[in-house]
Design an enzyme around this catalytic site. Structure first.
Site, PDB file in Angstrom:
ATOM      1  N   HIS A  94      10.598  29.288   5.459  1.00 16.03           N
ATOM      2  CA  HIS A  94       9.785  30.061   6.041  1.00 16.03           C
ATOM      3  C   HIS A  94       9.124  30.911   4.824  1.00 16.03           C
ATOM      4  O   HIS A  94       9.791  31.098   3.896  1.00 16.03           O
ATOM      5  CB  HIS A  94      10.097  30.791   7.222  1.00 16.03           C
ATOM      6  CG  HIS A  94      10.268  29.908   8.511  1.00 16.03           C
ATOM      7  ND1 HIS A  94       9.284  30.114   9.536  1.00 16.03           N
ATOM      8  CD2 HIS A  94      11.005  29.176   8.702  1.00 16.03           C
ATOM      9  CE1 HIS A  94       9.679  29.222  10.407  1.00 16.03           C
ATOM     10  NE2 HIS A  94      10.650  28.727  10.240  1.00 16.03           N
ATOM     11  N   GLY A  95       8.102  31.301   5.187  1.00 21.42           N
ATOM     12  CA  GLY A  95       7.303  32.521   4.124  1.00 21.42           C
ATOM     13  C   GLY A  95       7.106  31.617   2.850  1.00 21.42           C
ATOM     14  O   GLY A  95       7.344  32.208   1.909  1.00 21.42           O
ATOM     15  N   GLY A  96       6.150  30.571   2.719  1.00 27.35           N
ATOM     16  CA  GLY A  96       5.964  29.911   1.643  1.00 27.35           C
ATOM     17  C   GLY A  96       5.007  30.870   0.945  1.00 27.35           C
ATOM     18  O   GLY A  96       4.793  30.767  -0.329  1.00 27.35           O
ATOM     19  N   THR A  97       3.804  31.449   1.527  1.00 29.24           N
ATOM     20  CA  THR A  97       2.957  32.031   0.614  1.00 29.24           C
ATOM     21  C   THR A  97       3.505  32.877  -0.368  1.00 29.24           C
ATOM     22  O   THR A  97       4.226  33.992  -0.077  1.00 29.24           O
ATOM     23  CB  THR A  97       1.968  32.766   1.620  1.00 29.24           C
ATOM     24  OG1 THR A  97       1.447  32.062   2.489  1.00 29.24           O
ATOM     25  CG2 THR A  97       1.087  33.504   0.993  1.00 29.24           C
ATOM     26  N   SER A 157       0.621  28.528  15.292  1.00 24.36           N
ATOM     27  CA  SER A 157       1.266  29.559  16.013  1.00 24.36           C
ATOM     28  C   SER A 157       0.966  29.667  17.420  1.00 24.36           C
ATOM     29  O   SER A 157      -0.061  28.869  17.715  1.00 24.36           O
ATOM     30  CB  SER A 157       1.558  30.669  15.408  1.00 24.36           C
ATOM     31  OG  SER A 157       0.561  30.950  14.527  1.00 24.36           O
ATOM     32  N   ASP A 211       4.648  26.513  16.170  1.00 25.55           N
ATOM     33  CA  ASP A 211       5.587  27.506  15.205  1.00 25.55           C
ATOM     34  C   ASP A 211       6.021  28.821  15.928  1.00 25.55           C
ATOM     35  O   ASP A 211       5.225  29.327  16.696  1.00 25.55           O
ATOM     36  CB  ASP A 211       4.439  27.818  14.125  1.00 25.55           C
ATOM     37  CG  ASP A 211       5.343  28.137  12.753  1.00 25.55           C
ATOM     38  OD1 ASP A 211       6.488  27.855  12.652  1.00 25.55           O
ATOM     39  OD2 ASP A 211       4.739  29.015  12.024  1.00 25.55           O
ATOM     40  N   HIS A 212       7.115  29.100  15.664  1.00 32.11           N
ATOM     41  CA  HIS A 212       7.692  30.413  16.246  1.00 32.11           C
ATOM     42  C   HIS A 212       7.297  30.863  17.616  1.00 32.11           C
ATOM     43  O   HIS A 212       6.733  32.035  18.120  1.00 32.11           O
ATOM     44  CB  HIS A 212       7.163  31.643  15.311  1.00 32.11           C
ATOM     45  CG  HIS A 212       7.687  31.861  13.911  1.00 32.11           C
ATOM     46  ND1 HIS A 212       8.943  32.022  13.764  1.00 32.11           N
ATOM     47  CD2 HIS A 212       7.317  31.386  13.006  1.00 32.11           C
ATOM     48  CE1 HIS A 212       9.241  32.079  12.484  1.00 32.11           C
ATOM     49  NE2 HIS A 212       8.198  31.531  11.725  1.00 32.11           N
ATOM     50  N   HIS A 254       7.362  36.422   5.708  1.00 33.49           N
ATOM     51  CA  HIS A 254       6.143  36.113   6.120  1.00 33.49           C
ATOM     52  C   HIS A 254       5.178  37.190   5.583  1.00 33.49           C
ATOM     53  O   HIS A 254       5.461  38.342   5.544  1.00 33.49           O
ATOM     54  CB  HIS A 254       6.139  35.963   7.607  1.00 33.49           C
ATOM     55  CG  HIS A 254       6.909  35.261   8.311  1.00 33.49           C
ATOM     56  ND1 HIS A 254       7.750  35.127   9.538  1.00 33.49           N
ATOM     57  CD2 HIS A 254       6.872  33.807   8.182  1.00 33.49           C
ATOM     58  CE1 HIS A 254       8.054  34.325  10.045  1.00 33.49           C
ATOM     59  NE2 HIS A 254       7.827  33.424   9.226  1.00 33.49           N
ATOM     60  N   ASP A 277      11.811  30.061  18.625  1.00 30.49           N
ATOM     61  CA  ASP A 277      12.301  31.053  17.830  1.00 30.49           C
ATOM     62  C   ASP A 277      12.981  32.177  18.967  1.00 30.49           C
ATOM     63  O   ASP A 277      12.184  33.023  19.480  1.00 30.49           O
ATOM     64  CB  ASP A 277      11.106  31.752  17.063  1.00 30.49           C
ATOM     65  CG  ASP A 277      11.499  32.865  16.193  1.00 30.49           C
ATOM     66  OD1 ASP A 277      12.634  33.216  16.158  1.00 30.49           O
ATOM     67  OD2 ASP A 277      10.701  33.422  15.205  1.00 30.49           O
TER      68      ASP A 277
HETATM   69  P1  13P Z   1       3.697  32.761   5.265  1.00 21.06           P
HETATM   70  O1  13P Z   1       2.593  33.436   6.200  1.00 21.06           O
HETATM   71  O2  13P Z   1       4.342  33.711   4.195  1.00 21.06           O
HETATM   72  O3  13P Z   1       3.157  31.764   4.527  1.00 21.06           O
HETATM   73  O4  13P Z   1       4.781  32.107   6.239  1.00 21.06           O
HETATM   74  C1  13P Z   1       4.628  31.210   6.927  1.00 21.06           C
HETATM   75  C2  13P Z   1       5.589  30.922   7.961  1.00 21.06           C
HETATM   76  O5  13P Z   1       6.729  30.913   7.735  1.00 21.06           O
HETATM   77  C3  13P Z   1       5.185  30.132   9.225  1.00 21.06           C
HETATM   78  O6  13P Z   1       6.221  30.108  10.034  1.00 21.06           O
END
Ligand code: 13P
Length: 291
Positions: A215-218, A50, A82-83, A181, A104
């Protein structure tokens, strides 16, 4: 083996019904751990930074390290910004050697999002083999300098998504579908799978042209991941998990070795913990053996 842009490996993934892991790193040890996993499992991989870590480490330093590591790794590797909300910094990173750029502008009004995204697409396509990711709708949570409250998050409208992709010429597209995220507050987050499927059908129904990003894999449960891949997700972004892995691994090592002052050993512990976490993702995404 090869430095690639994100689109080329994602098109193959979308066609083969698997996805590529895109892992946010903040330092060299994390980067090495990600590449270790990709090489061990023969998987294509995307390294992401990022904006904050990119500025902190410096684009020239990052790209030099990336190119050196990629030159000897026998798997395709992409370096993704990223972003990024600043058009000028997107251009700086494209000039420096990033191979995928995410502008973004999703917090801008629709027309402003189109104008900024198109400017970055035009620049990157002229500059070289650089693909561009755009986002429509907003993903809730915190990623680097971007914060979106849950009640402000907006899902992407499928018809508008098609117009956005056509008007901007983005190579890969991140529609907001309810993923977030950070750490999910519930075990069963509300994800709009059908929305992703509809957007994929509209954009890629006649052959993969604009692969989709999740996005938001975690914290996404494995069965959700499989379903999202089925619906067209070809890149999964994972950031928070790797931050936790890094800090936890350091903490655990230091707590167990209070009298030892050997930074190299801490690095070995972190690198191995990252390798394990990324290996798990590669297995879940089905990209092992696809390099
Ligand atoms: P997380 O931090 O939830 O894994 O999301 C990562 C993300 O989407 C980065 O662009």
């Amino acid at each position: 083996m090869s430095i690639v842009n994100a689109k080329e490996i994602m098109v193959e993934a979308a066609k083969g019904k698997y996805a590529i892991g895109a892992f946010n790193i903040t330092d060299l040890v994390q980067l090495e751990g990600v590449v270790d996993a990709a090489v061990e499992l023969k998987s294509p991989v995307i390294i992401q930074t990022s904006v904050k870590p990119s500025k902190f480490l410096g684009t020239e330093v990052l790209v030099a390290i990336f190119r050196t590591i990629a030159a000897s790794a026998p798997v395709p590797i992409c370096l993704h910004l990223d972003h990024c909300t600043e058009v000028a910094y997107c251009k700086t990173c494209a000039d420096a050697g990033y191979t995928n750029i995410m502008i973004d502008a999703s917090k801008q009004p629709y027309d402003g999002n189109i104008a900024q995204t198109k400017e970055v697409v035009d620049y990157c396509h002229k500059a070289g083999n650089i693909s561009v990711e755009g986002e429509l709708g907003t993903v809730s949570g915190v990623e680097d300098q971007i914060k979106v409250a849950e009640d402000e998050a907006q899902l992407a409208n499928p018809e508008q998504a098609v117009k956005f992709v056509e008007a901007t010429g983005v190579d890969i597209f991140a529609p907001a579908i309810g993923t977030a995220h950070g750490v999910y507050k519930t075990k069963n987050p509300k994800i709009d799978f059908e929305r992703l499927g509809k957007i994929n059908q509209l954009l890629n129904g006649g052959g993969v042209k604009t692969p989709l990003v999740v996005h938001g894999g975690t914290g996404l449960p494995e069965d959700y991941i499989k379903k999202l891949i089925e619906m067209g997700g070809a890149k999964f972004n994972v950031s928070t998990e790797l931050k936790h892995t890094l800090i936890d691994a350091k903490y655990e090592y230091l707590s167990a070795h209070r009298d030892e002052y050997d930074p190299g050993k801490v690095d070995v512990a972190v690198r191995d913990a990252i390798r394990k976490a990324v290996s798990h993702w590669i297995q879940m995404l089905g990209s092992a053996g696809k390099a």
